[in-house]
Write a protein that holds these residues in place. Structure first.
Motif, short mmCIF file in Angstrom:
data_model
loop_
_atom_site.label_atom_id
_atom_site.label_comp_id
_atom_site.label_asym_id
_atom_site.label_seq_id
_atom_site.Cartn_x
_atom_site.Cartn_y
_atom_site.Cartn_z
N MET A 83 0.68 -1.24 0.02
CA MET A 83 -0.02 -0.09 0.04
C MET A 83 0.98 1.28 0.13
SD MET A 83 -3.24 0.53 2.40
CE MET A 83 -2.41 1.01 3.88
N GLY A 84 0.42 2.18 -0.76
CA GLY A 84 1.33 3.53 -0.94
C GLY A 84 1.22 4.46 0.36
N MET A 85 2.16 5.32 0.46
CA MET A 85 2.18 6.04 1.63
C MET A 85 1.96 7.59 1.17
SD MET A 85 5.14 4.72 4.37
CE MET A 85 6.28 4.53 3.30
N THR A 86 1.42 8.47 1.88
CA THR A 86 1.33 9.86 1.64
C THR A 86 2.61 10.52 2.24
OG1 THR A 86 0.84 10.33 4.05
CG2 THR A 86 -1.19 9.84 2.41
N ILE A 87 2.88 11.70 2.00
CA ILE A 87 4.36 12.37 1.93
C ILE A 87 4.46 12.38 3.66
CG2 ILE A 87 5.49 14.51 2.17
CD1 ILE A 87 3.97 15.52 -0.06
N VAL A 88 3.49 12.76 4.44
CA VAL A 88 3.66 12.57 5.95
C VAL A 88 3.82 11.05 6.59
CG1 VAL A 88 2.34 12.88 8.11
CG2 VAL A 88 2.14 14.60 6.25
N GLU A 89 3.21 10.26 6.03
CA GLU A 89 3.75 8.78 6.28
C GLU A 89 5.17 8.47 5.76
OE1 GLU A 89 -0.97 7.30 5.83
OE2 GLU A 89 0.35 6.88 4.34
N LYS A 90 5.40 8.97 4.90
CA LYS A 90 6.95 8.93 4.41
C LYS A 90 7.93 9.32 5.33
CE LYS A 90 6.58 7.65 -0.54
NZ LYS A 90 6.99 8.16 -1.69
N ILE A 91 7.65 10.73 5.63
CA ILE A 91 8.21 11.43 6.48
C ILE A 91 8.66 10.94 7.92
CG2 ILE A 91 8.71 13.76 7.75
CD1 ILE A 91 7.50 14.91 4.87
N LEU A 92 7.12 10.44 8.41
CA LEU A 92 7.45 10.15 9.86
C LEU A 92 7.98 8.64 9.82
CD1 LEU A 92 3.85 11.11 11.29
CD2 LEU A 92 6.15 11.83 11.83
N ALA A 93 7.91 7.85 8.88
CA ALA A 93 8.45 6.32 8.89
C ALA A 93 10.02 6.71 8.65
CB ALA A 93 8.12 5.72 7.46
N ARG A 94 10.65 7.59 8.05
CA ARG A 94 11.89 7.87 7.97
C ARG A 94 12.30 8.29 9.19
NH1 ARG A 94 14.72 11.90 8.88
NH2 ARG A 94 13.23 13.40 8.25
N ALA A 95 11.85 9.33 9.83
CA ALA A 95 12.13 9.64 11.05
C ALA A 95 12.15 8.83 12.22
CB ALA A 95 11.47 11.08 11.39
N SER A 96 11.27 7.75 12.08
CA SER A 96 11.16 6.90 13.36
C SER A 96 11.68 5.47 12.76
CB SER A 96 9.82 6.90 13.82
OG SER A 96 8.70 6.64 12.45
N GLY A 97 12.61 5.46 11.86
CA GLY A 97 13.21 4.20 11.40
C GLY A 97 12.05 3.11 11.14
N LYS A 98 11.09 3.55 10.47
CA LYS A 98 10.31 2.41 10.03
C LYS A 98 10.38 2.30 8.57
CE LYS A 98 7.65 1.92 13.99
NZ LYS A 98 8.47 1.55 15.05
N ALA A 99 9.87 0.91 8.18
CA ALA A 99 9.89 0.61 6.62
C ALA A 99 8.48 1.16 6.14
CB ALA A 99 9.91 -0.68 6.26
N SER A 100 7.55 1.15 6.83
CA SER A 100 6.29 1.91 6.25
C SER A 100 5.36 2.04 7.48
CB SER A 100 5.46 0.57 5.42
OG SER A 100 5.05 -0.24 6.02
N LEU A 101 4.40 2.90 7.40
CA LEU A 101 3.47 3.51 8.28
C LEU A 101 2.20 3.96 7.83
CD1 LEU A 101 5.30 6.25 10.28
CD2 LEU A 101 4.91 4.15 11.07
N LYS A 102 1.19 3.70 8.50
CA LYS A 102 -0.10 4.23 7.82
C LYS A 102 -0.74 4.95 9.13
CE LYS A 102 -2.55 -0.15 9.54
NZ LYS A 102 -1.52 -0.12 10.53
N ALA A 103 -1.92 5.90 8.62
CA ALA A 103 -2.39 6.60 9.60
C ALA A 103 -2.89 5.75 10.72
CB ALA A 103 -3.54 7.39 8.81
#
Ligand code: SF4
Lengths: 166, 430
Positions: free
Chosen positions: B1-21
């Motif tokens: 599943m794709g990510m929004t910009i904010v999900e990508k930014i937060l994933a990078r900043a918290s060391g996760k491969a992917s995130l969702k709302a």
């Protein structure tokens, strides 16, 4: 059980809760005197000690919108007030949790000034009207901060554990 | 599943491969901004270290910015003492991104950060100011936090317990009419979705109108996203962002951008066409009480204010000066102009804009928040009405609960200053 001492409308802003001109006052020990400063009557009652600790402010939707000023939270907390609202603005809610102000999210609440409310962990019971309204639980992540006794204590704990970001 | 910009930014900043709302994360912070309320942050920061045997230490002083803007120069001994305390702390902790009360590098925090290149696309920015949402204009995730939370960030370098917000996509197409622009767009949107229409969500702006918009305009729409309750506003970084950072903010080197995935999941999409949009005015006492300028035209104004972190930039001053050129501010109306930063003030001086304002009868004030939050200058008398390019009109906002504040664009403000009543700039002020 506690009384609703003030029923506000929707969108009560932090400018109303704690006017900007008192923002140079920052210490939690000094902010309470300016709670709702522009509402002369209510402010006087608070400062004269006529409102018992544990009393309830009933907010509508979007309580605490506007500025991120934390004084709005420390001022209410200083008077021992409990805030029951349909929902809160994000930063206010977060500040409330961080400082240990009781913020109760009760989406369907209908009550009036003077009503006696009983608040449990899951619902608000309005003894005056006999109606019950359920409470929206806080996200579990926020609960951890509350359990630790607020964000200062929680951060201390994290520092001790050495789990700071690197 | 794709990510929004904010999900990508937060994933990078918290060391996760992917995130969702809805996920809860602890993102590392790239920039932590405060203004004079750093006095309270310092207080809370020191309290954290009381009772544990450690010396108070900021996790990375190069990532902390402190800007004096809310009460400059100080209006009271109390504020001056707060500022003094902050200066001492800044020196002791080696905080370099400190902007004191100065005529060369001073200004409002939400202008100082972008114009100095402190914010980059993809950053996680937190600030002890609700309009920290402004910096989403540069493709960063930027949001407001309270002072105690900032103290915790100073100690740990991360924001604790951040819930990944859902994103509302706003597509804007069409072409602005003359005198209509970013401020009208964001006021219209807030009126449409209400002051809590985006509560706990991110507004992500797209479409040809946004792509063509200057960074200055993007700062306006992201700044006021919080007035719809949004956690953040964000404009995907693009060539304009690179241009701004390289040419105006003096940033050297490559600038990477973050984009939403094609299949990112949005809470909803709002489509707007600005082609028929008229100038908008937010009426007392809530920002979502929005009407067209035609509906309120003729309302008497006692004070016109142009400035703030919303509309105190060069573009804004230029629009207003063009309308005011050769005209005069009406009798019994006063006009206050406060440029958003010292740099903008100097640019406006060099372009002759300040001279035009003064000839018209406007008062030019030093860069800073000025009358926006009603603490130290430009207060209103009982029953008076202000028309202002700022972002809030709550009861008492300009220092007097018995006054009213209307919000508008610089064009409406300038046209109305000439007539002394709310005026549609498209109809012209004579
Ligand atoms: S100009 Fe007004 S809204 Fe902007 S940071 Fe200053 S006080 Fe806040």
């Amino acid at each position: 059980m506690a009384k609703v001492v003030f029923a506000t409308g929707n969108d009560v802003s932090t400018d109303v809760i704690y006017p900007g001109r008192y923002m140079a006052t920052v210490l939690p020990s000094e902010t309470p005197q300016y709670a709702f400063a522009d509402n002369k009557q209510f402010n006087a009652k608070l400062n004269d000690g006529l409102i018992p600790s544990g009393s309830i402010i009933l907010g509508g939707k979007n309580f605490g919108c506007g500025s991120s000023r934390e004084q709005a939270v420390s001022a209410l907390k200083g008077h021992g007030l409990v805030i029951v609202a349909k929902d809160f603005a994000r930063i206010f809610l977060q500040n409330g949790i961080n400082l240990g102000l009781q913020t109760i999210v009760c989406p369907d609440i209908v009550a009036s000034e003077g009503d006696e409310l009983e608040i449990t962990s899951s619902e608000v019971f309005d003894k005056t009207s006999g109606r019950k309204f359920s409470i929206l639980p806080l996200p579990s992540a926020r609960q951890e901060i509350i359990n630790a006794g607020g964000l200062i204590a929680y951060t201390r704990k994290r520092l001790r554990e050495g789990s700071a970001a690197s | 599943m794709g990510m929004t910009i904010v999900e990508k930014i937060l994933a990078r900043a918290s060391g996760k491969a992917s995130l969702k709302a809805g996920d809860v994360v602890e993102p590392r912070v790239d920039l932590a901004m405060s203004h004079e309320n750093a006095a309270l942050v310092i207080n809370q920061f020191m309290e954290i270290y009381e009772g544990i045997s450690r010396v108070p230490k900021i996790w990375d002083p190069s990532k902390v910015a402190i800007i004096f803007d809310h009460r400059v120069p100080a209006e009271s001994p109390k504020t001056a003492s707060n500022q003094k305390k902050i200066r001492e702390f800044v020196a002791a902790h080696g905080i370099a991104k400190f902007h004191d009360i100065r005529g060369d590098v001073g200004g409002i925090c939400h202008q100082i950060l972008p114009e100095n290149g402190y914010v980059r696309p993809g950053f996680v920015v937190v600030g002890t100011d609700s309009h920290t949402t402004s910096h989403g204009a540069l493709g960063a995730l930027s949001f407001g936090i309270g002072a105690t939370e900032m103290a915790s960030v100073w100690a740990l370098g991360a924001a604790l317990n951040v819930e990944v917000p859902g994103t509302i996509k706003v597509n804007v197409r069409g072409k602005f009419r003359k005198f209509v622009g970013p401020k009208d767009l964001i006021l219209f949107l807030i009126g449409k979705i209400s002051a809590e229409g985006a509560n706990f969500k991110v507004l992500e702006f797209h479409g040809p109108v946004i792509q063509k918009m200057s960074t200055s305009g993007r700062l306006v729409i992201c700044n006021m996203s919080v007035e719809a309750g949004a956690t953040a506003g964000i404009v995907p970084a693009d060539e304009e962002t690179r241009r701004f950072l390289h040419d105006e903010a003096g940033v050297k080197g490559r600038i990477n951008v973050v984009e939403s995935d094609k299949d990112a999941v949005y809470e909803k999409t709002i489509d707007l066409d600005v082609s028929d949009l008229e100038s908008q005015v937010a009426c007392p006492h809530t920002v979502d009480n929005v009407k067209t300028v035609r509906q309120v035209k003729g309302t008497k104004v006692h004070q016109v204010v142009i400035g703030s972190c919303t509309n105190g930039r060069l573009e804004d001053l230029e629009v207003a000066a063009r309308i005011l050129k050769g005209k005069r501010v009406a009798q019994n109306t006063r006009m206050l102009v406060f440029p958003a930063s010292a740099r903008i003030y100097t640019q406006a001086l060099e372009k002759g804009i300040i001279g035009e304002f003064m000839k018209a009868g406007a008062v030019i004030m030093n860069p800073g928040c000025g009358p926006c939050l009603g603490v130290h200058e430009g207060a209103l008398g009982d029953g008076e009405i202000a028309l202002s390019t700022t972002n809030r009109n709550f009861k008492g906002r300009m220092g007097n609960p018995n006054s009213e504040v209307f919000l508008c664009s610089p064009a409406v403000a300038a046209a109305s200053a000439i007539t002394g009543v709310i005026t549609d700039p498209a109809k012209g002020a004579n």
